[in-house]
Every structure is written in C-alpha cells, then in structure tokens.
Design an enzyme around this catalytic site. Structure first.
Site, PDB file in Angstrom:
ATOM      1  N   HIS A 158       0.841  -1.202   0.000  1.00 35.15           N
ATOM      2  CA  HIS A 158       0.000   0.000   0.000  1.00 35.15           C
ATOM      3  C   HIS A 158       0.875   1.251   0.000  1.00 35.15           C
ATOM      4  O   HIS A 158       2.057   1.193   0.318  1.00 35.15           O
ATOM      5  CB  HIS A 158      -0.943   0.025   1.211  1.00 35.15           C
ATOM      6  CG  HIS A 158      -2.090  -0.928   1.082  1.00 35.15           C
ATOM      7  ND1 HIS A 158      -2.006  -2.239   1.473  1.00 35.15           N
ATOM      8  CD2 HIS A 158      -3.351  -0.750   0.584  1.00 35.15           C
ATOM      9  CE1 HIS A 158      -3.164  -2.838   1.229  1.00 35.15           C
ATOM     10  NE2 HIS A 158      -3.996  -1.966   0.690  1.00 35.15           N
ATOM     11  N   LYS A 162      -0.584   4.868   4.551  1.00 42.24           N
ATOM     12  CA  LYS A 162      -1.447   3.912   5.271  1.00 42.24           C
ATOM     13  C   LYS A 162      -0.925   3.697   6.691  1.00 42.24           C
ATOM     14  O   LYS A 162       0.270   3.512   6.901  1.00 42.24           O
ATOM     15  CB  LYS A 162      -1.530   2.578   4.509  1.00 42.24           C
ATOM     16  CG  LYS A 162      -2.506   1.604   5.133  1.00 42.24           C
ATOM     17  CD  LYS A 162      -2.924   0.495   4.177  1.00 42.24           C
ATOM     18  CE  LYS A 162      -3.893  -0.487   4.813  1.00 42.24           C
ATOM     19  NZ  LYS A 162      -5.158   0.145   5.240  1.00 42.24           N
TER      20      LYS A 162
HETATM   21  N1  LIG Z   1     -12.714  -1.163   2.858  1.00 43.61           N
HETATM   22  C1  LIG Z   1     -12.169  -0.648   1.747  1.00 43.61           C
HETATM   23  O1  LIG Z   1     -12.518  -1.006   0.604  1.00 43.61           O
HETATM   24  C2  LIG Z   1     -11.133   0.434   1.896  1.00 43.61           C
HETATM   25  C3  LIG Z   1     -10.561   1.053   0.782  1.00 43.61           C
HETATM   26  C4  LIG Z   1      -9.689   2.124   0.985  1.00 43.61           C
HETATM   27  C5  LIG Z   1      -9.406   2.556   2.277  1.00 43.61           C
HETATM   28  N2  LIG Z   1      -9.968   1.913   3.326  1.00 43.61           N
HETATM   29  C6  LIG Z   1      -9.780   2.373   4.703  1.00 43.61           C
HETATM   30  O2  LIG Z   1     -10.456   3.611   4.864  1.00 43.61           O
HETATM   31  C7  LIG Z   1      -9.811   4.383   5.869  1.00 43.61           C
HETATM   32  C8  LIG Z   1      -9.497   5.775   5.327  1.00 43.61           C
HETATM   33  O3  LIG Z   1      -8.559   5.685   4.279  1.00 43.61           O
HETATM   34  P1  LIG Z   1      -8.067   6.994   3.486  1.00 43.61           P
HETATM   35  O4  LIG Z   1      -6.922   6.568   2.650  1.00 43.61           O
HETATM   36  O5  LIG Z   1      -9.221   7.665   2.853  1.00 43.61           O
HETATM   37  O6  LIG Z   1      -7.526   7.875   4.720  1.00 43.61           O
HETATM   38  P2  LIG Z   1      -7.426   9.462   4.838  1.00 43.61           P
HETATM   39  O7  LIG Z   1      -6.535   9.714   6.007  1.00 43.61           O
HETATM   40  O8  LIG Z   1      -7.084  10.061   3.520  1.00 43.61           O
HETATM   41  O9  LIG Z   1      -8.926   9.908   5.193  1.00 43.61           O
HETATM   42  C9  LIG Z   1      -9.532   9.771   6.440  1.00 43.61           C
HETATM   43  C10 LIG Z   1     -10.347  11.023   6.675  1.00 43.61           C
HETATM   44  O10 LIG Z   1     -11.162  10.850   7.832  1.00 43.61           O
HETATM   45  C11 LIG Z   1     -11.181  12.105   8.504  1.00 43.61           C
HETATM   46  N3  LIG Z   1     -11.618  11.933   9.891  1.00 43.61           N
HETATM   47  C12 LIG Z   1     -10.913  11.465  10.950  1.00 43.61           C
HETATM   48  N4  LIG Z   1     -11.668  11.528  12.077  1.00 43.61           N
HETATM   49  C13 LIG Z   1     -12.878  12.030  11.706  1.00 43.61           C
HETATM   50  C14 LIG Z   1     -14.076  12.332  12.412  1.00 43.61           C
HETATM   51  N5  LIG Z   1     -14.190  12.132  13.734  1.00 43.61           N
HETATM   52  N6  LIG Z   1     -15.109  12.836  11.705  1.00 43.61           N
HETATM   53  C15 LIG Z   1     -15.034  13.051  10.378  1.00 43.61           C
HETATM   54  N7  LIG Z   1     -13.907  12.794   9.653  1.00 43.61           N
HETATM   55  C16 LIG Z   1     -12.851  12.286  10.315  1.00 43.61           C
HETATM   56  C17 LIG Z   1      -9.742  12.610   8.385  1.00 43.61           C
HETATM   57  O11 LIG Z   1      -9.644  13.991   8.672  1.00 43.61           O
HETATM   58  C18 LIG Z   1      -9.464  12.263   6.922  1.00 43.61           C
HETATM   59  O12 LIG Z   1      -9.845  13.295   6.052  1.00 43.61           O
HETATM   60  C19 LIG Z   1      -8.581   3.576   6.304  1.00 43.61           C
HETATM   61  O13 LIG Z   1      -8.903   2.825   7.455  1.00 43.61           O
HETATM   62  C20 LIG Z   1      -8.357   2.645   5.122  1.00 43.61           C
HETATM   63  O14 LIG Z   1      -7.676   1.464   5.454  1.00 43.61           O
HETATM   64  C21 LIG Z   1     -10.808   0.872   3.163  1.00 43.61           C
HETATM   65  O1  LIG Z   2      -5.610   2.678   1.148  1.00 40.76           O
HETATM   66  C1  LIG Z   2      -5.965   1.930   2.077  1.00 40.76           C
HETATM   67  O2  LIG Z   2      -5.752   2.217   3.279  1.00 40.76           O
HETATM   68  C2  LIG Z   2      -6.679   0.674   1.768  1.00 40.76           C
HETATM   69  N1  LIG Z   2      -7.196   0.029   2.765  1.00 40.76           N
HETATM   70  C3  LIG Z   2      -7.932  -1.192   2.692  1.00 40.76           C
HETATM   71  C4  LIG Z   2      -7.198  -2.282   3.433  1.00 40.76           C
HETATM   72  O3  LIG Z   2      -6.678  -2.024   4.538  1.00 40.76           O
HETATM   73  O4  LIG Z   2      -7.155  -3.420   2.936  1.00 40.76           O
HETATM   74  C5  LIG Z   2      -8.300  -1.573   1.268  1.00 40.76           C
HETATM   75  C6  LIG Z   2      -7.258  -1.232   0.269  1.00 40.76           C
HETATM   76  C7  LIG Z   2      -6.824   0.225   0.365  1.00 40.76           C
END
Ligand SMILES: NC(=O)c1ccc[n+]([C@@H]2O[C@H](COP(=O)([O-])OP(=O)(O)OC[C@H]3O[C@@H](n4cnc5c(N)ncnc54)[C@H](O)[C@@H]3O)[C@@H](O)[C@H]2O)c1
Ligand SMILES: O=C(O)C1=N[C@H](C(=O)O)CCC1
Length: 269
Positions: A158, A162
C-alpha cells in the site's frame, strides 16, 4: 418526496472521502445528504464543491455528525477506528445504514460495532471491491482443497500514508484461508518475521506488509509447496472500485433489518 437514497459521507477530505462524494453524486439512485470532517479541519463551514477545487454545490462541510445523520438514510464511513466507533452509535440512533470501510479495528472496537448493529444495519468489509471479494472466495476454496504441505503467505503493498498493518484486505484473505483449512486465524497467524525466527511452523499463515509511494492496494495469496507454488493476486489501480462498492452497499442495505453484514452479502457471493 424523492425516491433517491440520502447518503452522508464522513471524512469528506480524505483519499476515500473525496472518491465517495463523487461516486454518490454520479449515482442516479443516490443523493448527497451531507458531509462531515473532524472538528478543527479547515474544510469545516466551507462549501464542499469549492473545497474539492470546483464550483459551489450548496453543501457545507459540517463537524456535527448528529445533525447530518438525522437527514440521512445511509452513512458511508472510511475514516479511522475511533471516529467510526463514535459514528456507529449515532448512526444506530438515527436508524441509518452504516457502511464501514475503515480498517485497523481492535477486538474491543468490533464488540462496540456489534452492539450498534443491534439497532440498525452495519455493512463492514476490509475491501469493498468486487475483485477482492471474489479473490476471498477463491482463497477459501483453494485452502480447502490443499493440505498444510502448502504454506500460505499473504503479501500486501500500500501507499506510504497507510497507518494500519496488515491491511484489512490481508486479514479478510487470512480469515478465508483459515476457514478453508478449518482453523482459527488467531491460532496460526504469523506476522512480520524478523531475526532468528526458527523454521516456519507447518500450518501457519504468514503476513507481510510493504509500504511506499502511491500504491493503491496489491495483495498476493501464496500457496507454496515443495516443487510448486500457486499465487492468487489482486491489483487495485483506482480507488473508485472501493467507492462504487460502498455506494452499492448503502443502497442494498435500505430494506435490511438491524444486524452485521459484509460485501459478500451485498454481492451475493
Ligand atoms: N474497505 C475498503 O474497501 C477500503 C478502501 C480504501 C481505504 N480503506 C480504509 O479507509 C480508511 C481511510 O482511508 P483513506 O486513505 O481515505 O484515509 P485518509 O486519512 O485520507 O482519510 C480519512 C479522513 O477521515 C477524517 N476523519 C478522521 N476523524 C474524523 C471524524 N471524527 N469525523 C469526520 N472525519 C474524520 C480525516 O480527517 C481524513 O480526512 C482507512 O482505514 C483505510 O484502510 C478501506
Ligand atoms: O488505502 C488503504 O488504506 C486501503 N485500505 C484497505 C485495506 O486495509 O485493505 C483496502 C485497500 C486500500
């Protein structure tokens, strides 16, 4: 009254938050009910369209989830574990579907999510893409077909921002491999070897995390035996696959009762 589903996006400025906003605005069956960011963020009180570098769209970024959830039928949440736990309680009070993409939860956090799911549907997955959910099914089937002569190792890559490891996806794949083998992941998980580790233990499932640059997400499930190796691989090149999956989940959840669901349920896999 519109028959579009009113969806709120929390964490609006995030990498996923911005993707999710575009995915909702692009979906004919959804409307953007509101967006939030954490208190003190410089987007608070500003027009969302301008924050995202475009024309005003009349949606003001809020730091009050209660006010936003009250006018929403679904909340999509890709933020951070502590924020998601707080959101789950509020989404349950509002009886709104809570779609959770956030990863990195501790076991106690998951108990709190289960408690919230007694009042409204929660749909949670470490990866919302169709491809990874199919790969998860395949992983379970392959693990079921092979015995422990095949060593299972999961390697994920990643981007450098992350904060959690192993990735939520790697853990999903690990759970599937363990289920295929008929074992509990906690009993066989071997994370990030370092130093004189001794020989690999038969039946262990190894996890390895690479972090760097702008990698969206890559996962290999390796089944390695003497003389042959099977590698199941998923490469994500665009975060839109996660955002589209999350919006699909928010719409799917509208006629569901309280409870915990995942993307396998949404996709019918
Ligand atoms: N399940 C999936 O398919 C998938 C895909 C991508 C990312 N993710 C997960 O999603 C999460 C976010 O990833 P990202 O790359 O967008 O991170 P990021 O840091 O770019 O975004 C997170 C956002 O949440 C905001 N935030 C934090 N606390 C908050 C609150 N109390 N209220 C409102 N907003 C708040 C932050 O300010 C930030 O803008 C991570 O846990 C990542 O692993 C999951
Ligand atoms: O960008 C991330 O953070 C991602 N989080 C998810 C994970 O933890 O698997 C999905 C892929 C991208």
């Amino acid at each position: 009254m519109s028959n579009k589903t009113a969806i709120a996006i929390v964490g609006a400025s995030g990498r996923m938050g911005q993707m999710l906003i575009k995915a909702v605005l692009d979906n004919d069956n959804a409307t953007l009910a509101g967006v939030t960011e954490r208190a003190g963020h410089d987007w608070i009180g500003q027009d969302l369209g301008q924050c995202m570098g475009g024309a005003p769209i009349g949606v003001i970024v809020s730091d009050d989830p209660l006010e936003v959830f009250a006018k929403s039928q679904a909340i999509i949440d890709f933020t951070a574990p502590a924020a998601t736990i707080a959101h789950a309680e509020l989404a349950a009070q509002a009886r709104a579907v809570h779609v959770i993409g956030t990863t990195g939860f501790a076991p106690d956090d998951l108990k709190k999510l289960s408690a919230a799911a007694r009042h409204a549907p929660i749909i949670r997955a470490g990866n919302m893409s169709l491809g990874v959910n199919l790969l998860t099914k395949l992983t379970q089937k392959v693990a079921q077909a092979l015995d422990a002569d095949f060593d299972i190792e999961i390697v994920e890559s990643h981007h450098k921002h992350k904060v959690d490891a192993p990735s939520g996806t790697a853990l999903m794949l690990g759970e599937a491999a363990a289920a295929g083998r008929g074992v509990t992941l906690d009993d066989v998980s071997d994370r990030g070897r370092d130093g004189i580790t001794g020989e690999r233990k038969r039946g262990d499932i190894g996890f390895h995390a690479i972090r760097g640059g702008d990698v969206v997400g890559e996962h290999d499930v390796i089944f390695a035996a003497d003389g042959e190796r099977i590698v199941l691989r998923h490469l994500a090149t665009d975060r839109n696959i996660f955002a589209r999956g999350a919006v699909k989940a928010a719409l799917w959840g509208q006629d569901k009762g309280p409870g915990e669901y995942d993307m396998m349920d949404v996709l019918g896999l």
